[in-house]
Design a protein around this motif. Sequence first.
Motif, mmCIF file in Angstrom:
data_model
loop_
_atom_site.group_PDB
_atom_site.id
_atom_site.type_symbol
_atom_site.label_atom_id
_atom_site.label_comp_id
_atom_site.label_asym_id
_atom_site.label_seq_id
_atom_site.Cartn_x
_atom_site.Cartn_y
_atom_site.Cartn_z
ATOM 1 N N ASP A 30 0.794 -1.364 -0.019
ATOM 2 C CA ASP A 30 0.001 -0.060 0.108
ATOM 3 C C ASP A 30 0.973 1.224 0.002
ATOM 4 O O ASP A 30 0.372 2.290 -0.595
ATOM 5 N N VAL A 31 1.896 1.185 0.647
ATOM 6 C CA VAL A 31 2.726 2.575 0.802
ATOM 7 C C VAL A 31 4.024 2.422 0.128
ATOM 8 O O VAL A 31 4.471 3.270 -0.642
ATOM 9 N N LEU A 32 4.961 1.332 0.152
ATOM 10 C CA LEU A 32 6.181 1.252 -0.288
ATOM 11 C C LEU A 32 6.072 1.339 -1.752
ATOM 12 O O LEU A 32 7.006 1.887 -2.423
ATOM 13 N N SER A 33 5.067 0.589 -2.297
ATOM 14 C CA SER A 33 4.928 0.468 -3.631
ATOM 15 C C SER A 33 4.560 1.894 -4.365
ATOM 16 O O SER A 33 5.164 2.106 -5.322
ATOM 17 N N VAL A 34 3.961 2.746 -3.691
ATOM 18 C CA VAL A 34 3.597 4.101 -4.218
ATOM 19 C C VAL A 34 4.789 4.849 -3.992
ATOM 20 O O VAL A 34 4.981 5.634 -5.059
ATOM 21 N N ILE A 35 5.643 4.695 -2.950
ATOM 22 C CA ILE A 35 6.952 5.637 -2.671
ATOM 23 C C ILE A 35 7.706 5.273 -4.122
ATOM 24 O O ILE A 35 8.524 6.105 -4.494
ATOM 25 N N ALA A 62 10.972 8.656 -8.995
ATOM 26 C CA ALA A 62 11.564 9.263 -10.108
ATOM 27 C C ALA A 62 11.195 10.782 -10.129
ATOM 28 O O ALA A 62 11.998 11.522 -10.818
ATOM 29 N N ARG A 63 10.807 11.261 -9.098
ATOM 30 C CA ARG A 63 10.126 12.709 -9.033
ATOM 31 C C ARG A 63 10.655 13.310 -7.677
ATOM 32 O O ARG A 63 10.881 14.599 -7.447
ATOM 33 N N LEU A 104 9.862 11.532 1.734
ATOM 34 C CA LEU A 104 10.226 11.931 0.312
ATOM 35 C C LEU A 104 10.479 13.478 0.601
ATOM 36 O O LEU A 104 9.882 14.160 1.495
ATOM 37 N N ARG A 105 11.534 14.005 -0.219
ATOM 38 C CA ARG A 105 11.860 15.169 -0.216
ATOM 39 C C ARG A 105 12.226 15.811 -1.840
ATOM 40 O O ARG A 105 12.107 15.220 -2.589
ATOM 41 N N PHE A 124 -1.101 13.561 -2.027
ATOM 42 C CA PHE A 124 -0.759 15.086 -2.316
ATOM 43 C C PHE A 124 0.444 14.936 -3.156
ATOM 44 O O PHE A 124 0.407 15.823 -4.343
ATOM 45 N N LEU A 125 1.333 14.289 -3.051
ATOM 46 C CA LEU A 125 2.651 14.061 -3.563
ATOM 47 C C LEU A 125 2.374 14.027 -5.146
ATOM 48 O O LEU A 125 2.951 14.456 -6.223
ATOM 49 N N GLU A 126 1.176 12.927 -5.195
ATOM 50 C CA GLU A 126 1.112 12.382 -6.757
ATOM 51 C C GLU A 126 0.265 13.507 -7.573
ATOM 52 O O GLU A 126 0.785 13.707 -8.791
ATOM 53 N N SER A 127 -0.418 14.067 -6.771
ATOM 54 C CA SER A 127 -1.407 14.971 -7.628
ATOM 55 C C SER A 127 -1.030 16.429 -7.683
ATOM 56 O O SER A 127 -1.550 17.289 -8.580
ATOM 57 N N ARG A 128 -0.457 17.150 -6.417
ATOM 58 C CA ARG A 128 -0.580 18.418 -6.255
ATOM 59 C C ARG A 128 0.892 18.954 -5.931
ATOM 60 O O ARG A 128 0.844 20.162 -5.944
#
Length: 305
Positions: A37-42, A47-48, A69-70, A101-105
Amino acid sequence: MSSPTFHPIGIPGQPWGPAEKAAWRAQQTRRRSYADDVLSVIERLRARFDVLEYGQLDYAPDVYPLLALRSRDWHDDRPIVLVSGGVHGYETSGVHGALAFLESRADAYAGRVNLLVAPCVSPWAYERIHRWNPLAVDPNRSFRPDSPAAESAALIELVAPWRGRVRVHVDLHETTDSDESEFRPALAARDGKRHEPGEIPDGFYVVGDSERPQLAFQQAVIAAVAEVTHIAPADRDGAIIGSPMVAPGVILYPVRELGLCAGITDAPFTTTTEVYPDSPRATPEQCNAAQVAAVAAAIDFALAH
């Protein structure tokens, strides 16, 4: 909502010792996967953003890497925005809202702020849908020197180099029906106290710092979230979860005195969000969107002031 007066573990009126805590831990089972749920999204976000491993939790037989993430284009002259989620692992939209938030905004703030996001502070509790860590310690009462919670100590250490430079800290939480049916009775039992039934508010609210309330800031967050989901009204006593409502959807806590995550920096703009996922008027998608809206509104307000 009716709640049990006593918890099934322990002797009423007597705080838990090691045997009771062991019995409690033995009841906890893995119900979802931090890796999936979490590590796969990270990994997708790698890449970003720069990914920092800021600690590791060794709860045999399980080992959990703690990741943050930074911003990749970090510059020391930009304001720092800290977002924390999953301090209470069972509060699902805190974790998924931070990632969303990280993915979309987040790209909208590139070059304007430095983002530091710890999306899942308590992965053992995330997997077991619980409030505490395996030692029956609440991480969100443990953000203090010599913390009894490894989760809290690791986040304090991560943030320490920037503590005085953080401008915004949004700590993402939920208030659930299980707070009243499960977690508050367990807390009373653990501490040898009687559980006094309370009331769960229907809707979103925020908790500001009573030492630095910043009501205009809190109200800006509330206004943004009101576009996504409904805001909690005060109860018959003019309060939300026992604290006086100082503005629509806003209550205040002494965050450092209580050892709350929201007190770990010197940020002038800090808020703890509280989504209500059990409302028949809110979907999981709305809950995640409410967290995203809260983070964006907090950053927008800070940049404008």
